[in-house]
Design an enzyme around this catalytic site. Structure first.
Site, mmCIF file in Angstrom:
data_model
loop_
_atom_site.group_PDB
_atom_site.id
_atom_site.type_symbol
_atom_site.label_atom_id
_atom_site.label_comp_id
_atom_site.label_asym_id
_atom_site.label_seq_id
_atom_site.Cartn_x
_atom_site.Cartn_y
_atom_site.Cartn_z
ATOM 1 N N CYS A 223 -4.202 8.030 9.775
ATOM 2 C CA CYS A 223 -4.376 7.387 11.067
ATOM 3 C C CYS A 223 -4.006 8.327 12.197
ATOM 4 O O CYS A 223 -3.062 9.103 12.090
ATOM 5 C CB CYS A 223 -3.506 6.145 11.130
ATOM 6 N N LYS B 205 0.829 -1.213 0.000
ATOM 7 C CA LYS B 205 0.000 0.000 0.000
ATOM 8 C C LYS B 205 0.863 1.262 0.000
ATOM 9 O O LYS B 205 0.627 2.185 -0.781
ATOM 10 C CB LYS B 205 -0.917 -0.002 1.233
ATOM 11 N N ASN B 206 1.853 1.299 0.869
ATOM 12 C CA ASN B 206 2.606 2.548 1.001
ATOM 13 C C ASN B 206 3.493 2.840 -0.211
ATOM 14 O O ASN B 206 3.776 3.998 -0.503
ATOM 15 C CB ASN B 206 3.435 2.541 2.290
ATOM 16 N N ASP C 41 4.906 0.102 11.996
ATOM 17 C CA ASP C 41 3.620 -0.427 11.520
ATOM 18 C C ASP C 41 3.399 -1.881 11.938
ATOM 19 O O ASP C 41 2.340 -2.447 11.668
ATOM 20 C CB ASP C 41 3.526 -0.310 9.987
ATOM 21 N N ARG D 100 1.590 14.536 13.345
ATOM 22 C CA ARG D 100 2.401 14.118 12.197
ATOM 23 C C ARG D 100 2.753 15.335 11.356
ATOM 24 O O ARG D 100 2.126 15.619 10.348
ATOM 25 C CB ARG D 100 1.644 13.058 11.399
ATOM 26 N N ARG E 1 -8.574 0.227 5.247
ATOM 27 C CA ARG E 1 -7.704 1.188 4.551
ATOM 28 C C ARG E 1 -6.473 0.476 4.000
ATOM 29 O O ARG E 1 -5.870 0.941 3.037
ATOM 30 C CB ARG E 1 -7.237 2.289 5.528
HETATM 31 C C1 UD1 Z 1 5.038 6.396 6.550
HETATM 32 C C2 UD1 Z 1 4.019 5.313 6.382
HETATM 33 C C3 UD1 Z 1 3.514 4.848 7.736
HETATM 34 C C4 UD1 Z 1 4.668 4.438 8.620
HETATM 35 C C5 UD1 Z 1 5.733 5.539 8.677
HETATM 36 C C6 UD1 Z 1 6.989 5.108 9.416
HETATM 37 C C7 UD1 Z 1 3.017 5.890 4.271
HETATM 38 C C8 UD1 Z 1 1.832 6.424 3.555
HETATM 39 N N1 UD1 Z 1 2.926 5.843 5.603
HETATM 40 O O1 UD1 Z 1 4.377 7.476 7.181
HETATM 41 O O2 UD1 Z 1 2.637 3.746 7.522
HETATM 42 O O3 UD1 Z 1 4.201 4.208 9.922
HETATM 43 O O4 UD1 Z 1 6.119 5.914 7.344
HETATM 44 O O5 UD1 Z 1 7.537 3.989 8.818
HETATM 45 O O6 UD1 Z 1 4.002 5.481 3.670
HETATM 46 N N2 UD1 Z 1 8.233 13.750 10.822
HETATM 47 C C9 UD1 Z 1 8.425 15.090 11.118
HETATM 48 N N3 UD1 Z 1 8.353 15.994 10.106
HETATM 49 C C10 UD1 Z 1 8.098 15.636 8.824
HETATM 50 C C11 UD1 Z 1 7.893 14.278 8.519
HETATM 51 C C12 UD1 Z 1 7.980 13.347 9.542
HETATM 52 O O7 UD1 Z 1 8.668 15.441 12.256
HETATM 53 O O8 UD1 Z 1 8.056 16.525 7.954
HETATM 54 C C13 UD1 Z 1 8.322 12.732 11.882
HETATM 55 C C14 UD1 Z 1 6.998 12.029 12.154
HETATM 56 O O9 UD1 Z 1 6.210 12.750 13.068
HETATM 57 C C15 UD1 Z 1 7.468 10.710 12.695
HETATM 58 C C16 UD1 Z 1 8.756 10.432 11.931
HETATM 59 O O10 UD1 Z 1 9.176 11.693 11.428
HETATM 60 O O11 UD1 Z 1 7.784 10.826 14.051
HETATM 61 C C17 UD1 Z 1 8.631 9.466 10.784
HETATM 62 O O12 UD1 Z 1 7.568 9.847 9.950
HETATM 63 P P1 UD1 Z 1 7.510 9.470 8.413
HETATM 64 O O13 UD1 Z 1 8.570 8.471 8.090
HETATM 65 O O14 UD1 Z 1 7.462 10.720 7.622
HETATM 66 O O15 UD1 Z 1 6.100 8.764 8.312
HETATM 67 P P2 UD1 Z 1 5.032 8.927 7.168
HETATM 68 O O16 UD1 Z 1 5.697 9.115 5.857
HETATM 69 O O17 UD1 Z 1 3.994 9.876 7.602
#
Ligand code: UD1
Length: 432
Positions: free
Chosen positions: A117, A22-23, A305, A122, A397
């Site tokens: 979620c 999915k991701n 996850d 985030r 989802r």
């Molecule tokens: C993606 C996955 C999600 C998974 C996560 C971590 C998708 C659609 N979702 O989420 O299922 O749980 O990776 O493997 O692929 N952060 C910041 N600032 C930013 C971006 C991130 O502070 O601009 C922080 C987040 O709050 C979190 C960490 O970085 O603590 C990791 O987040 P990130 O890897 O970006 O997760 P997602 O891409 O949202």
């Protein structure tokens, strides 16, 4: 409202085939509108997040043809809108990939701020930092992220944390920027690599995906491609834990065992047997599993996850286990639901201390988010008696035909309408 009803206590056995990631698919679908030519995406999972994103790209003018359940033909040649504010798009977090894709292609994008979620705050500051480094002006106004640039110029970007979303989003925009972009401290997850491979198949020049430095040489345009998405590491891990929790014997097919190493290592530590083949893994558990300690980390560490699923299994394992969540701050909300089933778990900050109980008992529980929902299903499959999992729209989802796949492994699990008392009675009569 639909819910799962489960009669626990059956050892899962047999084979299950895993769908596309999915991701990865979310990033790839966004990337697919960056060319005016037609792309064919295969091995798409038929899950709600993907269907919402497909609907969104159709709404802005792309042509989307669902060739079959797992294949879509997309043509981004007639996109007429670069503003996406439909309410439904807020339901999926990865809607933000449309900013990178549209900004790269049209140098302008406006997308409603993402939902997804509810597992903690985030932020998207790293995405914005990346777009700004490429020369875009980014504003958040009226619940929308607006990004505009006269032109995008390659840049050197150092991410504060290895964010999956920021890495993919910056990669999308930088693909069509002028000159070279270097993303340092980039995320190394398999789906980052898959999006990069897809972009390269469309004519992009991206090197280093899967390491912590990605180099992107901008190209002036992308062309059509046919691409098959990698298997879903998290769906596979979920079935591996379901097998172990029910003392089952399950072969999980169509996987890349390398992507599952952190999950496999934990299962082995807990006392399950895991046999690896070229594109499948077999999980066998013959006795009650043991305790362990685990901390979620970016890839290749143990995935966040898969955190709720391991906690559910440790709740029934021997001894005291410790699970530390280091990625998201609010990812233990499901613990109260496990406690309703008899688990003994205490959460302190980002750590759960789990005293394994001999047996969980069925209860009415509610899925607070996607992966936690899957963990409650695992608990229900192993528990004594009936479990009802509510709010399964979260689970849908990210899991295709979850109940059907579990049933093929011998589980007593059905999706029923909460109001349909007849169906619920029928299920209870059937499974005894
Ligand atoms: C993606 C996955 C999600 C998974 C996560 C971590 C998708 C659609 N979702 O989420 O299922 O749980 O990776 O493997 O692929 N952060 C910041 N600032 C930013 C971006 C991130 O502070 O601009 C922080 C987040 O709050 C979190 C960490 O970085 O603590 C990791 O987040 P990130 O890897 O970006 O997760 P997602 O891409 O949202």
């Amino acid at each position: 409202m639909e819910q799962y009803i489960i009669k626990g206590g059956k050892a899962l056995a047999g084979e299950v085939t895993i769908g596309g990631a999915k991701n990865a698919a979310l990033g790839i679908l966004a990337a697919s509108i960056m060319t005016d030519e037609t792309v064919v995406i295969e091995n798409l999972p038929d899950v709600r997040d993907i269907n919402v994103l497909l609907q969104a790209i159709e709404e802005i003018g792309a042509k989307v043809e669902r060739v079959d359940r797992h294949t879509a033909k997309i043509s981004g040649g007639q996109i007429s809108l670069v503003s996406i504010e439909y309410d439904f798009i807020r339901k999926i977090r990865a809607s933000y990939y449309l900013i990178g894709a549209l900004l790269g292609k049209y140098k302008t994008a406006e997308v409603a701020l993402p939902g997804g979620c509810n597992i903690g705050s985030r932020p998207i500051d790293q995405h914005i930092k990346g777009f700004e480094a490429l020369g875009a002006d980014v504003k958040i106004q009226h619940g929308m992220i607006q990004a505009n640039a006269k032109k995008l110029v390659g840049s050197h970007i150092y991410l504060d944390m290895a964010s999956v979303g920021a890495t993919i989003n910056i990669m999308l925009a930088a693909t069509l920027a002028e000159g070279q972009t270097i993303i340092e401290n980039s995320a190394k997850e398999p789906h980052v690599v898959d999006v990069a491979n897809f972009l390269n198949s469309m004519g992009a020049n991206i090197k280093g995906a899967g390491t912590d430095v990605i180099r992107i040489k901008g190209v002036s345009k992308l062309h059509g491609s046919t691409y098959s998405i990698i298997p879903d590491q998290i769906e596979a891990g979920t079935f591996m834990f379901a097998a172990a929790a029910t003392k089952g014997d399950v072969t999980v097919k169509n996987v890349i065992p390398k992507h599952l190493e952190a999950i496999t290592a934990k299962l082995v530590e807990m006392g399950a047997e895991v046999e690896e083949f070229d594109d499948s893994v077999r999980v066998v558990a013959t006795k009650r599993l043991g305790h362990t300690q685990v901390k979620t980390l970016p890839y290749p560490g143990y995935p966040t996850d898969m955190q709720p699923q391991i906690t559910a299994v440790l709740a029934m394992s021997e001894g005291t286990s410790i699970v530390t969540e280091s990625i998201f701050e609010n990812r233990f909300k499901y613990v109260d639901e496990l406690v309703k089933m008899g688990a003994s778990i205490k959460v302190e900050g980002n750590t759960a201390i789990i005293d394994g109980v001999k047996e969980l008992t069925g209860a009415i529980v509610s899925a607070p988010d996607l992966r936690a929902g899957a963990a409650l299903v695992i608990a229900g499959l192993a528990a004594e008696g009936f479990t009802v999992v509510e709010q399964i729209e979260y689970i849908e989802r990210g899991y295709e035909n979850f109940e059907g796949k579990m049933r093929e492994l011998g589980a007593s699990m059905e999706k029923v309408d909460a109001e349909d008392e007849k169906a619920i009675r029928k299920f209870k009569l059937k499974v005894g």
